[in-house]
Design a protein around this motif. Structure first.
Motif, short mmCIF file in Angstrom:
data_model
loop_
_atom_site.label_atom_id
_atom_site.label_comp_id
_atom_site.label_asym_id
_atom_site.label_seq_id
_atom_site.Cartn_x
_atom_site.Cartn_y
_atom_site.Cartn_z
N ASP A 94 -31.95 -34.01 60.84
CA ASP A 94 -31.26 -33.63 62.17
C ASP A 94 -31.07 -32.14 62.09
N LEU A 95 -30.66 -31.43 60.80
CA LEU A 95 -30.24 -30.08 60.87
C LEU A 95 -31.79 -29.32 61.00
N ILE A 96 -32.64 -29.91 60.49
CA ILE A 96 -34.08 -29.18 60.64
C ILE A 96 -34.20 -29.02 62.11
N ASN A 97 -33.99 -30.08 63.03
CA ASN A 97 -34.06 -29.63 64.45
C ASN A 97 -33.21 -28.83 65.05
N GLU A 98 -31.81 -29.15 64.80
CA GLU A 98 -30.76 -28.27 65.41
C GLU A 98 -30.86 -26.77 64.82
N LEU A 99 -31.35 -26.80 63.73
CA LEU A 99 -31.46 -25.08 63.28
C LEU A 99 -32.87 -24.54 63.39
N ASP A 100 -33.69 -25.12 64.39
CA ASP A 100 -34.94 -24.69 64.80
C ASP A 100 -35.96 -24.56 63.57
N TYR A 101 -35.89 -25.47 62.48
CA TYR A 101 -36.69 -25.42 61.28
C TYR A 101 -37.68 -26.47 61.44
N GLU A 102 -37.96 -27.10 62.68
CA GLU A 102 -38.93 -27.76 62.75
C GLU A 102 -40.39 -27.09 62.76
N GLY A 103 -41.41 -27.59 61.86
CA GLY A 103 -42.47 -26.82 61.74
C GLY A 103 -42.42 -25.90 60.31
N THR A 104 -41.26 -25.69 59.90
CA THR A 104 -40.91 -24.85 58.93
C THR A 104 -40.46 -25.71 57.34
N TYR A 105 -39.88 -26.61 57.58
CA TYR A 105 -39.59 -27.73 56.63
C TYR A 105 -39.61 -28.95 56.89
N GLN A 106 -39.68 -30.00 56.17
CA GLN A 106 -39.55 -31.40 56.24
C GLN A 106 -39.02 -31.91 54.97
N ILE A 107 -38.54 -33.27 55.33
CA ILE A 107 -37.75 -33.86 54.53
C ILE A 107 -38.28 -35.22 53.70
N ALA A 108 -38.53 -35.20 52.47
CA ALA A 108 -39.06 -36.54 51.85
C ALA A 108 -37.79 -36.92 50.98
N SER A 109 -37.91 -38.24 50.86
CA SER A 109 -36.85 -39.01 50.47
C SER A 109 -36.98 -40.04 49.15
N PHE A 110 -35.98 -39.80 48.11
CA PHE A 110 -36.18 -40.62 46.90
C PHE A 110 -34.79 -41.15 46.42
N HIS A 111 -34.72 -42.41 46.10
CA HIS A 111 -33.74 -42.96 45.75
C HIS A 111 -33.80 -43.92 44.80
N PRO A 112 -32.93 -44.44 43.78
CA PRO A 112 -33.13 -45.45 42.91
C PRO A 112 -33.22 -46.81 43.52
N ASN A 129 -41.22 -44.06 45.65
CA ASN A 129 -40.10 -43.23 46.21
C ASN A 129 -38.90 -43.82 45.54
N ARG A 130 -38.91 -44.28 44.43
CA ARG A 130 -37.77 -44.28 43.61
C ARG A 130 -37.49 -43.15 42.71
N ALA A 131 -36.69 -42.72 42.24
CA ALA A 131 -36.18 -41.51 41.54
C ALA A 131 -35.04 -41.94 40.73
N PRO A 132 -34.49 -41.20 39.59
CA PRO A 132 -33.47 -41.34 39.01
C PRO A 132 -32.02 -41.41 39.97
N TYR A 133 -32.10 -40.41 40.77
CA TYR A 133 -30.61 -40.24 41.68
C TYR A 133 -31.29 -40.01 42.90
N PRO A 134 -30.41 -40.25 44.13
CA PRO A 134 -30.56 -40.03 45.21
C PRO A 134 -31.01 -38.41 45.52
N THR A 135 -32.21 -38.51 46.10
CA THR A 135 -32.99 -36.98 46.06
C THR A 135 -33.43 -36.82 47.52
N LEU A 136 -32.88 -35.46 48.09
CA LEU A 136 -33.65 -35.07 49.47
C LEU A 136 -34.69 -34.02 48.90
N HIS A 137 -35.86 -34.19 49.47
CA HIS A 137 -36.79 -33.05 49.00
C HIS A 137 -37.17 -32.25 50.37
N ILE A 138 -36.84 -31.07 50.07
CA ILE A 138 -37.08 -29.93 51.39
C ILE A 138 -38.62 -29.53 50.63
#
Length: 184
Positions: A94-112, A129-138
């Protein structure tokens, strides 16, 4: 930096190198590891509102530091339950959209406890998509586009990963993740 945070970063870096890169889960990871262009940060906050502030700071950091090709944001506190973690994922998007970063950044997600929709929790596929810790990948979108120019059939990556995970089985990945907590 706190010693605990250094360990979280080390374990996550181990995961990138020993799982994601070694087994080619992401064919684009090797270049970033070799270029040392992966930024690792730990957000200790538990509250979504504070995570929002930290994400805004991280997007701004990425804006002014092009040498950081990608950022792995580790969320060790308060996001251990997958559904709670998904709130952070939706917020980041949502922040990517609100801050006008669409097309600049995207999120991939990883979680145990990552679980693809329609998959059983114990399915080996989830371990891609499992990682040692909850992780947001920008991820920088321009980097993805550039990488895809040289990769034949990028749409085959998820199917290839699923086939690899099914072949290796869940126990294989459980051991890999456990070994990420070990030092070199």
């Amino acid at each position: 930096m706190k010693e605990e945070n250094q360990l979280l970063i080390q374990h996550t870096d181990n995961w990138v190198k020993r799982v994601i890169m070694k087994y080619n889960i992401c064919p684009f990871a090797r270049q970033e590891v070799e270029n040392e262009s992966i930024r690792y940060v730990v957000f200790e906050d538990k509250k979504i509102s504070r995570i929002a502030d930290k994400l805004i700071e991280e997007y701004q950091y990425m804006d002014t530091h092009p040498e950081a090709e990608t950022s792995l944001v580790i969320l060790p506190n308060g996001f251990n339950h997958f559904n709670r973690y998904l709130e952070a994922v939706y917020l980041a998007e949502d922040l990517i959209n609100e801050l006008d970063y669409e097309g600049t950044y995207q999120i991939a997600s990883f979680h145990p406890e990552y679980c693809f929709e329609g998959e059983d929790f114990d399915s080996p596929t989830n371990f891609t998509n499992r990682a040692p810790y909850p992780t947001l990948h920008i991820i920088r979108e321009a980097s993805i586009e550039k990488a895809l120019e040289t990769y034949s059939e990028p749409e085959s990556i998820p199917q290839r990963n699923k086939a690899f995970a099914d072949k290796k089985g869940a126990q294989f990945f459980i051991e890999l993740l456990k070994n990420c907590a070990k030092s070199d």
